[in-house]
Structure formats: C-alpha cells, structure tokens
Design a protein around this motif. Structure first.
Motif, PDB file in Angstrom:
ATOM      1  N   THR A   1      22.701  -6.657  -5.496  1.00  0.00           N
ATOM      2  CA  THR A   1      21.708  -6.325  -6.522  1.00  0.00           C
ATOM      3  C   THR A   1      20.962  -5.084  -6.053  1.00  0.00           C
ATOM      4  O   THR A   1      20.553  -5.000  -4.891  1.00  0.00           O
ATOM      5  CB  THR A   1      20.713  -7.476  -6.723  1.00  0.00           C
ATOM      6  N   ARG A   2      20.795  -4.124  -6.969  1.00  0.00           N
ATOM      7  CA  ARG A   2      20.099  -2.879  -6.633  1.00  0.00           C
ATOM      8  C   ARG A   2      18.797  -2.788  -7.420  1.00  0.00           C
ATOM      9  O   ARG A   2      18.770  -3.022  -8.622  1.00  0.00           O
ATOM     10  CB  ARG A   2      20.995  -1.676  -6.968  1.00  0.00           C
ATOM     11  N   LEU A   3      17.728  -2.411  -6.727  1.00  0.00           N
ATOM     12  CA  LEU A   3      16.442  -2.170  -7.365  1.00  0.00           C
ATOM     13  C   LEU A   3      16.015  -0.745  -7.060  1.00  0.00           C
ATOM     14  O   LEU A   3      16.077  -0.307  -5.913  1.00  0.00           O
ATOM     15  CB  LEU A   3      15.373  -3.131  -6.840  1.00  0.00           C
ATOM     16  N   SER A   4      15.556  -0.034  -8.097  1.00  0.00           N
ATOM     17  CA  SER A   4      15.125   1.349  -7.896  1.00  0.00           C
ATOM     18  C   SER A   4      13.777   1.572  -8.559  1.00  0.00           C
ATOM     19  O   SER A   4      13.354   0.813  -9.443  1.00  0.00           O
ATOM     20  CB  SER A   4      16.144   2.329  -8.483  1.00  0.00           C
ATOM     21  N   LEU A   5      13.125   2.644  -8.161  1.00  0.00           N
ATOM     22  CA  LEU A   5      11.848   3.022  -8.756  1.00  0.00           C
ATOM     23  C   LEU A   5      12.030   3.350 -10.237  1.00  0.00           C
ATOM     24  O   LEU A   5      11.157   3.057 -11.059  1.00  0.00           O
ATOM     25  CB  LEU A   5      11.271   4.229  -8.011  1.00  0.00           C
ATOM     26  N   GLU A   6      13.167   3.941 -10.594  1.00  0.00           N
ATOM     27  CA  GLU A   6      13.432   4.265 -11.997  1.00  0.00           C
ATOM     28  C   GLU A   6      13.490   3.000 -12.853  1.00  0.00           C
ATOM     29  O   GLU A   6      12.972   2.971 -13.971  1.00  0.00           O
ATOM     30  CB  GLU A   6      14.745   5.040 -12.127  1.00  0.00           C
TER      31      GLU A   6
ATOM     32  N   LEU B   1       9.480 -18.390  -5.019  1.00  0.00           N
ATOM     33  CA  LEU B   1       9.588 -16.984  -4.636  1.00  0.00           C
ATOM     34  C   LEU B   1       8.235 -16.279  -4.746  1.00  0.00           C
ATOM     35  O   LEU B   1       7.866 -15.479  -3.879  1.00  0.00           O
ATOM     36  CB  LEU B   1      10.614 -16.268  -5.518  1.00  0.00           C
ATOM     37  N   ALA B   2       7.496 -16.590  -5.815  1.00  0.00           N
ATOM     38  CA  ALA B   2       6.186 -15.969  -5.999  1.00  0.00           C
ATOM     39  C   ALA B   2       5.249 -16.332  -4.850  1.00  0.00           C
ATOM     40  O   ALA B   2       4.454 -15.491  -4.386  1.00  0.00           O
ATOM     41  CB  ALA B   2       5.586 -16.388  -7.332  1.00  0.00           C
ATOM     42  N   GLU B   3       5.320 -17.563  -4.378  1.00  0.00           N
ATOM     43  CA  GLU B   3       4.498 -17.969  -3.240  1.00  0.00           C
ATOM     44  C   GLU B   3       4.919 -17.231  -1.974  1.00  0.00           C
ATOM     45  O   GLU B   3       4.084 -16.823  -1.168  1.00  0.00           O
ATOM     46  CB  GLU B   3       4.590 -19.487  -3.046  1.00  0.00           C
ATOM     47  N   THR B   4       6.228 -17.049  -1.794  1.00  0.00           N
ATOM     48  CA  THR B   4       6.725 -16.303  -0.632  1.00  0.00           C
ATOM     49  C   THR B   4       6.194 -14.881  -0.625  1.00  0.00           C
ATOM     50  O   THR B   4       5.820 -14.343   0.417  1.00  0.00           O
ATOM     51  CB  THR B   4       8.267 -16.279  -0.640  1.00  0.00           C
ATOM     52  N   PHE B   5       6.115 -14.265  -1.808  1.00  0.00           N
ATOM     53  CA  PHE B   5       5.682 -12.882  -1.920  1.00  0.00           C
ATOM     54  C   PHE B   5       4.164 -12.759  -2.139  1.00  0.00           C
ATOM     55  O   PHE B   5       3.647 -11.641  -2.266  1.00  0.00           O
ATOM     56  CB  PHE B   5       6.409 -12.197  -3.090  1.00  0.00           C
ATOM     57  N   GLY B   6       3.467 -13.897  -2.199  1.00  0.00           N
ATOM     58  CA  GLY B   6       2.010 -13.854  -2.333  1.00  0.00           C
ATOM     59  C   GLY B   6       1.522 -13.465  -3.712  1.00  0.00           C
ATOM     60  O   GLY B   6       0.422 -12.910  -3.852  1.00  0.00           O
TER      61      GLY B   6
ATOM     62  N   LYS C   1       6.825  -6.430  -6.096  1.00  0.00           N
ATOM     63  CA  LYS C   1       7.102  -7.796  -5.646  1.00  0.00           C
ATOM     64  C   LYS C   1       7.668  -8.646  -6.787  1.00  0.00           C
ATOM     65  O   LYS C   1       8.541  -9.498  -6.569  1.00  0.00           O
ATOM     66  CB  LYS C   1       5.827  -8.433  -5.094  1.00  0.00           C
ATOM     67  N   THR C   2       7.175  -8.410  -8.001  1.00  0.00           N
ATOM     68  CA  THR C   2       7.696  -9.155  -9.151  1.00  0.00           C
ATOM     69  C   THR C   2       9.180  -8.859  -9.353  1.00  0.00           C
ATOM     70  O   THR C   2       9.984  -9.770  -9.585  1.00  0.00           O
ATOM     71  CB  THR C   2       6.911  -8.780 -10.420  1.00  0.00           C
ATOM     72  N   LEU C   3       9.555  -7.579  -9.247  1.00  0.00           N
ATOM     73  CA  LEU C   3      10.969  -7.241  -9.408  1.00  0.00           C
ATOM     74  C   LEU C   3      11.819  -7.779  -8.265  1.00  0.00           C
ATOM     75  O   LEU C   3      12.980  -8.144  -8.475  1.00  0.00           O
ATOM     76  CB  LEU C   3      11.139  -5.726  -9.511  1.00  0.00           C
ATOM     77  N   LEU C   4      11.265  -7.818  -7.060  1.00  0.00           N
ATOM     78  CA  LEU C   4      12.009  -8.422  -5.946  1.00  0.00           C
ATOM     79  C   LEU C   4      12.259  -9.901  -6.222  1.00  0.00           C
ATOM     80  O   LEU C   4      13.362 -10.413  -5.975  1.00  0.00           O
ATOM     81  CB  LEU C   4      11.215  -8.255  -4.647  1.00  0.00           C
ATOM     82  N   CYS C   5      11.260 -10.589  -6.728  1.00  0.00           N
ATOM     83  CA  CYS C   5      11.456 -11.999  -7.091  1.00  0.00           C
ATOM     84  C   CYS C   5      12.544 -12.129  -8.153  1.00  0.00           C
ATOM     85  O   CYS C   5      13.406 -13.019  -8.071  1.00  0.00           O
ATOM     86  CB  CYS C   5      10.145 -12.598  -7.608  1.00  0.00           C
ATOM     87  N   GLN C   6      12.497 -11.243  -9.162  1.00  0.00           N
ATOM     88  CA  GLN C   6      13.523 -11.272 -10.211  1.00  0.00           C
ATOM     89  C   GLN C   6      14.908 -11.096  -9.621  1.00  0.00           C
ATOM     90  O   GLN C   6      15.859 -11.815  -9.978  1.00  0.00           O
ATOM     91  CB  GLN C   6      13.251 -10.169 -11.224  1.00  0.00           C
ATOM     92  N   ALA C   7      15.056 -10.145  -8.692  1.00  0.00           N
ATOM     93  CA  ALA C   7      16.366  -9.888  -8.091  1.00  0.00           C
ATOM     94  C   ALA C   7      16.857 -11.080  -7.283  1.00  0.00           C
ATOM     95  O   ALA C   7      18.052 -11.399  -7.280  1.00  0.00           O
ATOM     96  CB  ALA C   7      16.279  -8.652  -7.196  1.00  0.00           C
ATOM     97  N   LEU C   8      15.929 -11.764  -6.608  1.00  0.00           N
ATOM     98  CA  LEU C   8      16.326 -12.877  -5.745  1.00  0.00           C
ATOM     99  C   LEU C   8      16.587 -14.168  -6.518  1.00  0.00           C
ATOM    100  O   LEU C   8      17.149 -15.118  -5.954  1.00  0.00           O
ATOM    101  CB  LEU C   8      15.244 -13.115  -4.689  1.00  0.00           C
ATOM    102  N   MET C   9      16.194 -14.217  -7.781  1.00  0.00           N
ATOM    103  CA  MET C   9      16.456 -15.415  -8.589  1.00  0.00           C
ATOM    104  C   MET C   9      17.951 -15.705  -8.661  1.00  0.00           C
ATOM    105  O   MET C   9      18.374 -16.864  -8.676  1.00  0.00           O
ATOM    106  CB  MET C   9      15.883 -15.238  -9.994  1.00  0.00           C
ATOM    107  N   ALA C  10      18.764 -14.645  -8.700  1.00  0.00           N
ATOM    108  CA  ALA C  10      20.213 -14.828  -8.807  1.00  0.00           C
ATOM    109  C   ALA C  10      20.866 -15.045  -7.447  1.00  0.00           C
ATOM    110  O   ALA C  10      22.093 -15.176  -7.364  1.00  0.00           O
ATOM    111  CB  ALA C  10      20.840 -13.609  -9.484  1.00  0.00           C
ATOM    112  N   GLU C  11      20.057 -15.102  -6.390  1.00  0.00           N
ATOM    113  CA  GLU C  11      20.519 -15.324  -5.021  1.00  0.00           C
ATOM    114  C   GLU C  11      21.634 -14.361  -4.611  1.00  0.00           C
ATOM    115  O   GLU C  11      22.710 -14.777  -4.189  1.00  0.00           O
ATOM    116  CB  GLU C  11      20.982 -16.780  -4.853  1.00  0.00           C
ATOM    117  N   PRO C  12      21.390 -13.061  -4.710  1.00  0.00           N
ATOM    118  CA  PRO C  12      22.385 -12.095  -4.242  1.00  0.00           C
ATOM    119  C   PRO C  12      22.484 -12.145  -2.722  1.00  0.00           C
ATOM    120  O   PRO C  12      21.525 -12.509  -2.042  1.00  0.00           O
ATOM    121  CB  PRO C  12      21.816 -10.757  -4.718  1.00  0.00           C
ATOM    122  N   ASP C  13      23.625 -11.756  -2.183  1.00  0.00           N
ATOM    123  CA  ASP C  13      23.751 -11.745  -0.719  1.00  0.00           C
ATOM    124  C   ASP C  13      23.641 -10.331  -0.145  1.00  0.00           C
ATOM    125  O   ASP C  13      23.780 -10.134   1.056  1.00  0.00           O
ATOM    126  CB  ASP C  13      25.049 -12.412  -0.257  1.00  0.00           C
TER     127      ASP C  13
END
Length: 487
Positions: free
Chosen positions: A67-72, A118-123, A142-154
């Motif tokens: 999963t890729r996350l970018s500023l754009e 996940l939200a608790e992990t990220f505060g 942090k919200t987008l990181l939680c979104q990305a981790l919902m699908a449990e990418p490796d």
C-alpha cells in the motif's frame, strides 16, 4: 517470507526520462528510507515499489501486498472533503458535510473494532467522530495511515510522510512508525532530506537523477564520502560564505550596473558568422543558463565576456560598466570573474593537495608558487568546512571523485568573491550523484553570496535551481537564432 526484488529495472517516466533501479531487494520486516532531491525520481520509485509503475526492462519479483501513501493523495482527499459543501452532495437535513475520521479510516474496510484499535495505537481515538477536513495536518496523516493498515498490507510505502509537519508532529509520527516497525511491518519511507531518516530505519537507498546510486546498511551508506557531502549540504542554507582576502582592494560594482551588455554582437571566422546579431544583457541579480549544441557559439560568447576574444573590441560590448576598448586592462575584467570549465579541470593535473587547489584561487594559478598568508590559510579552512572536506584537506586533489574535484575548483573560483561566476559545462563527465552534488552546492553558494551565475550546458534540464533566465542557441538553417526566456 515476502520479498521484493528488482534487477536491472528500467521504468519509463516520459519520452526522455527513465527511472533506473539496478539492484534492490526488500525483505519482510525491514525498514528502508530512500532519499533524493526534487526531481530525482522519488515518487516514481514509490509507485514502482507499489507495483503501480511497470518495468519496461529488467526483472521485478514482488510477493508483497503493498500500500502506498503520498502527500498528493492526502491533499486530494482533504480537497474533496471541502468540496462537498460546494456540490449537490448535501442531504436534505445536512448543514455541515464531510466524513468523519472513522469514515475515512473505514473507507475500504468496515471494521469498527479494528478502526478503534488502530486509532488508539496512533493516539487519535478521540478524533474518530470529528470531521476529517477539520483535523490538523499531523492528524490527517495518522488517519490515512490507519486507513492503509485496515487492509493489513505487508508492505507500507510512505512518500514524503514528514513533509509540512512541525518538529513536534514529525517526532510524533516517527515514533508511531517505529512502533509499526517493532510490530513487524515492512516500511519504506521516501524522503527529501537525510535529516528526515528516523532512528529506527535500518537500510538506506540514495536517488540521484532518477537512478538508485547507493543501497545498503544505514551506517555504511551515510558514511560514504559523496552521500555524507549531500547530507552536509542540507544544513548549509543561511550560512555566510567565507570573506574575501582583501575586500578593500576589490572594485565595487553598482547594484544597478548590468554585468554584460552586448548590442548586435557579431563574431566571424573567414566571413562565417559564429555569433550573428545577438542582443543580450545580463542585469544585476540575474542568473543565466546558456544552452545550445556543440559549435553553436557558446564558447565564443564566453570568450567575449571574459575579455579574451580579440573581436570584443569591434563589438558594442560593455562589461561590468565599462565599454570594451575604453582603456580598460584585461585585469579590470577578470577581477570580476570566477571561471570553471572542463578544460580547466583537465589542465589541473599538478600534484597538489585539496587545500592548495583552493588556495591557488587567490593567485589565479594552477598550483602554488608564492607565499600564502595566514589569513588566506584561515579562509581556505573555512571553504573546506563549507564544502564538508576538512577531513580530506591534505589529501591529493586527484584522490577525490570527479564531482568532488569539480566542487573544489568552483570554490577556487569563488575565493576572490567575483561578481560573475562562469561555469562552462560543469556537469560534463559526472555520474548522477556527482551531478546532484555539484548542482546542490552551486545553489547554496550562489544563494548565500552576492555573485551572479552564467551556467553553460548542452541541456536545459542541467540547470541548478537558482537560474532565472535562459539563452538558447536554436538551429536555424545554416546558423542559429537566439531565444531568451525568463524562468
């Protein structure tokens, strides 16, 4: 165990640009940072690692679910949320629109329990019911990181995750990423600065001009001389250049005086025009790139500016406020000029230390043939510090990389604080990381001094960031016409 392996990978970015990844292996559980300047190919690398950019040549084997996350992506999402108030997407009973942080996190995968975990992990658990568009920059990351981790990418690829964050938010995000790494996530961070590399990162890659030039263990890569100099250059903004040896002996130019004025310039050999009716003015504060093919007349134009061409007297040419042929000496011209070219580089074959090459700039000589003052020694030491070369000050000049040698020659040209620095094909013969090194230092040195730049090259893309104008020699029949652009 999941892996990503690339061998001799070539990825087409445009008709003229390719991303080159010679050899790269990422294994499960590793943490990576890839560092490169603007336009070095960082975002394209992130897309290639995520499988979004196919290889035109070479071999790519990827068993990760990335999963890729970018500023754009983040900016696009925030913009979309604010646009909801300006569309017909409103429900009849809606007064304020926009999804909550919980809605954003569960956009692809609905699982309230995992969302809260996940939200608790990220505060950010207390922000789940708040509308996403009202969150701070750090909170949206942090919200987008939680979104990305919902699908449990490796494999999680983060493109410029720290860009735009204040110091506290950067430290907080780095701590969160360190926790993810400790939990076994494979992380790839794509960064603009070496200073942004978090402490937990174990492996580093360096990008220069769309080529992956260095790959390996963090300590080993950051200890490499060229990489260390690139990292050093990040901290030079705002640093004053060392003083001139004797500022009182230098003739000051008015801040309103054009450095070069050429009116209807013509230079011919055997009745064949090399420069053909060129009108060109270099105003105070301008930095010019001169572009054109071999034989176009670039070197001829330079020889007029340096005062070396005999046909300078037959032209309407004013240099540093004095009309050519008005009784000025060649020194009256050259005292205002610092000059570096590939031919000078090739000529500098005498046995000399790095320190002595810089010192020779005070005497415009190749080598040292007269006494050097204590002040000049002290100033040379400051130049070595600025270049990040104190450790190699007494090493043979020839032991440096070609790009480092070019940097030393540029410092040699600058020690007398010329009004005009002329760099004639300074990137010629350099590999990608040396080219980036020279360009970055040119930007710093020009930006922190009061001098102007003439940068001569075959290619427009070679220009450092400080360039304000471009003079292009454009083929036109048997000759050339001249195109002048403000950038």
């Amino acid at each position: 165990m999941s892996t990503l392996q690339i061998s001799q990978g070539t990825f087409h970015l445009s008709a003229t640009r390719n991303l080159m990844l010679p050899s790269l292996t990422i294994r499960a559980g590793e943490s990576w940072a890839f560092v490169g300047a603007n336009a070095s190919g960082k975002s394209s690398l992130a897309r290639a690692l995520a499988g979004e950019l196919a290889a035109a040549r070479g071999e790519v084997v990827n068993t990760f679910r990335p999963t890729r996350l970018s500023l754009e992506q983040l900016q696009k999402l925030v913009s979309e949320e604010w646009q909801r108030n300006n569309t017909d997407m409103l429900s009849p009973d809606e007064e304020d629109t926009g999804r909550t942080a919980a809605d954003i996190i569960q956009q692809e995968v609905r699982d309230e329990a995992r969302c809260r975990q996940l939200a608790e992990t990220f505060g950010i658990a207390s922000l789940l019911d708040r509308r996403f568009k009202y969150l701070s920059t750090g909170e949206t990351r942090k919200t987008l990181l939680c979104q990305a981790l919902m699908a449990e990418p490796d494999l999680l690829i983060l493109d410029e995750p720290f860009d735009g964050l204040d110091v506290a938010s950067r430290a907080n995000l780095a701590q969160v990423l360190a926790q993810l790494h400790q939990q076994g996530h494979t992380l790839v961070l794509v960064l603009n600065r070496f200073d942004d590399i978090p402490d937990f990162v174990e492996r580093v890659g360096v990008l220069a001009e769309c080529e992956l030039t260095h790959v390996g263990a963090r300590e080993a890569i950051l200890a490499e001389a060229l990489v260390a100099q690139l990292a050093h250059s990040e901290n030079l903004q705002g640093m004053a250049l060392p003083e001139a040896d004797d500022a009182s002996a230098k003739t000051a130019l008015s801040s309103q005086t054009p450095l070069v004025v050429l009116r209807d310039g013509v230079v011919s050999y055997n009745d064949r025009p090399v420069l053909n009716h060129l009108d060109w003015t270099v105003q105070a504060g301008e930095h010019w790139q001169i572009v054109g093919p071999n034989g176009a007349g670039k070197s001829t134009l330079l020889s007029l500016v340096t005062g070396d061409h005999p046909q300078g007297y037959s032209n309407d040419l004013t240099l540093f406020g004095r009309r050519r042929g008005s009784g000025e000496t060649i020194w009256d011209i050259k005292q205002h000029i610092g000059y570096v070219s590939s031919s000078l580089h090739l000529d500098y074959r005498v046995s000399s230390s790095v320190r002595n090459v810089i010192l020779s700039g005070y005497f415009d000589s190749i080598g040292i043939y007269q006494a050097v003052s204590d002040r000049q020694q002290k100033l040379a030491e400051q130049w070595l510090q600025l270049l990040g070369m104190r450790a190699v000050a007494d090493a043979p000049f020839q032991s440096l990389s070609w790009g480092q040698q070019r940097l030393v020659l540029i410092a040699r040209a600058l020690v007398k604080h010329p009004a005009l620095l002329i760099l004639d094909e300074p990137l010629q013969g350099l590999d990608s990381i040396n080219r980036q090194l020279v360009r970055r230092f040119v930007d710093v040195l020009i930006g922190e001094g009061a001098m102007q730049l003439l940068f001569v090259s075959h290619h427009a893309e070679d220009a450092p960031q400080c360039i304000t104008h471009r003079l292009t020699f454009v083929p036109d029949g048997d000759g050339y016409r001249y195109q002048q652009d403000r950038l």
